[in-house]
Design an enzyme around this catalytic site. Structure first.
Site, PDB file in Angstrom:
ATOM      1  N   SER A   7       0.778  -1.121  -0.249  1.00  0.00           N
ATOM      2  CA  SER A   7       0.157   0.588   0.077  1.00  0.00           C
ATOM      3  C   SER A   7       0.513   1.755  -0.113  1.00  0.00           C
ATOM      4  CB  SER A   7      -0.539  -0.149   1.683  1.00  0.00           C
ATOM      5  OG  SER A   7      -1.777   1.511   1.838  1.00  0.00           O
ATOM      6  N   HIS A  32      -1.430  -1.601  -4.337  1.00  0.00           N
ATOM      7  CA  HIS A  32      -2.468  -1.118  -3.587  1.00  0.00           C
ATOM      8  C   HIS A  32      -2.563   0.372  -3.611  1.00  0.00           C
ATOM      9  CE1 HIS A  32      -5.692  -2.009  -1.134  1.00  0.00           C
ATOM     10  NE2 HIS A  32      -5.291  -0.764  -0.509  1.00  0.00           N
ATOM     11  N   ASP A  34      -4.897   4.033  -2.173  1.00  0.00           N
ATOM     12  CA  ASP A  34      -5.983   4.038  -1.282  1.00  0.00           C
ATOM     13  C   ASP A  34      -6.254   5.195  -1.214  1.00  0.00           C
ATOM     14  OD1 ASP A  34      -6.140   1.869   0.999  1.00  0.00           O
ATOM     15  OD2 ASP A  34      -3.645   2.168   1.471  1.00  0.00           O
ATOM     16  N   MET A  36      -9.055   7.836  -0.018  1.00  0.00           N
ATOM     17  CA  MET A  36     -10.335   8.560   0.912  1.00  0.00           C
ATOM     18  C   MET A  36     -10.359  10.153   0.641  1.00  0.00           C
ATOM     19  SD  MET A  36      -7.615   7.861   3.877  1.00  0.00           S
ATOM     20  CE  MET A  36      -6.694   5.748   4.335  1.00  0.00           C
ATOM     21  N   HIS A  65      -8.457   1.198  -4.721  1.00  0.00           N
ATOM     22  CA  HIS A  65      -9.224   0.718  -2.905  1.00  0.00           C
ATOM     23  C   HIS A  65     -10.196   1.842  -2.432  1.00  0.00           C
ATOM     24  CE1 HIS A  65      -9.712  -0.442   2.082  1.00  0.00           C
ATOM     25  NE2 HIS A  65     -10.732  -0.362   1.076  1.00  0.00           N
ATOM     26  N   MET A  67     -12.291   4.554  -0.278  1.00  0.00           N
ATOM     27  CA  MET A  67     -12.601   4.497   0.581  1.00  0.00           C
ATOM     28  C   MET A  67     -13.629   6.413   0.446  1.00  0.00           C
ATOM     29  SD  MET A  67      -9.750   3.425   2.862  1.00  0.00           S
ATOM     30  CE  MET A  67      -8.195   3.022   1.486  1.00  0.00           C
ATOM     31  N   ASP A 174      -6.814  -6.728   4.425  1.00  0.00           N
ATOM     32  CA  ASP A 174      -5.885  -5.124   4.642  1.00  0.00           C
ATOM     33  C   ASP A 174      -5.956  -4.800   6.196  1.00  0.00           C
ATOM     34  OD1 ASP A 174      -5.182  -2.474   3.548  1.00  0.00           O
ATOM     35  OD2 ASP A 174      -6.575  -2.179   2.419  1.00  0.00           O
TER      36      ASP A 174
END
Ligand code: DX5
Ligand code: ZN
Length: 215
Positions: A7, A32, A34, A36, A65, A67, A174
């Site tokens: 990540s 990966h 992330d 947000m 990913h 979020m 994760d």
């Protein structure tokens, strides 16, 4: 062998180019990423322009990913930015089936992430439409948190559901993955290990990735 997905949330953003180069030359399988939004989770990370740049720096799989609230409004933009896998949160998607169809129609693999309090059984009616289930083993929003032990039971339960249905859905874990707990996670049935701090804050990230891969 497990799929290793470092990540980049834990990487050095001032040296993103060399972090990508290190991952390219390592045994890492996926990047990966992330995303947000400060609403679905209490933190803001990075978004489309950063992913666009990372896309130019690697030919490995970009595992994005999300979020974020209302992920459907951004699916096309993340496809354009270079996502290969797009994972949305169960808790952010009242029309999850529609979101999954949209992601697949954009020719990405469709992932669903579950917060620690969300039972894997909630995916029963949509499992056939999912390429990857991301079981969160921390509350999403921050790197560097401790692994929640109950996650191991969730992996076992989900693995059984997938087997019983004859599916090939990947199970990704994760949050809080370390060299110490990774073996138990894999034994329970996980296919993909996300690791942020364990990789990027180690003395030798390339060797740490190799060690995870060799488990
Ligand atoms: C948490 C993110 C994770 C995080 C993992 O919200 O989804 O991907 O970067 O970081 P570590 O491995 O440090 O827990
Ligand atoms: Zn993540």
């Amino acid at each position: 062998m497990p799929i290793i997905a470092p990540s980049l949330l834990a990487s050095n953003f001032l040296a993103l180019g060399s972090e990508c180069k290190m991952l390219n030359e390592s045994e890492a399988d996926w990047f990966h990423l992330d995303v947000m939004d400060g609403i679905f989770v209490p933190n803001i990370s990075f978004g489309l322009p950063v992913i666009e740049q990372i896309r130019t720096a690697t030919s490995k799989i970009c595992d994005v990913h999300l979020m974020i609230e209302r992920p459907g409004e951004y699916a096309e933009a993340f496809k354009k930015a270079g996502a290969d896998i797009l994972t949305v949160h169960y808790e952010a998607c009242p029309h999850l089936h529609r979101n999954l169809q949209q992601i697949k129609s954009l020719e990405m693999k469709a992932g669903v992430a579950l917060n620690p309090h969300t039972p894997v059984q909630f995916l029963e009616d949509v499992l056939d439409d999912i390429d990857l289930v991301c079981i969160m083993s921390v509350n999403p929003g921050f790197g560097g948190q401790s692994f929640i032990p109950h996650t191991i039971d969730k992996i076992r339960q989900l693995k059984k559901m997938i087997k019983d249905r004859g599916l090939h859905t990947l199970i990704e874990i994760d949050g809080g993955v370390t060299l110490t707990n990774a073996k138990a996670i894999l034994n329970a049935g996980a296919d993909v290990l996300v690791a942020g701090n364990t990789v990027f804050k180690s003395e030798n990230p390339t060797a740490t990735i190799a060690a995870l891969k060799a488990l």
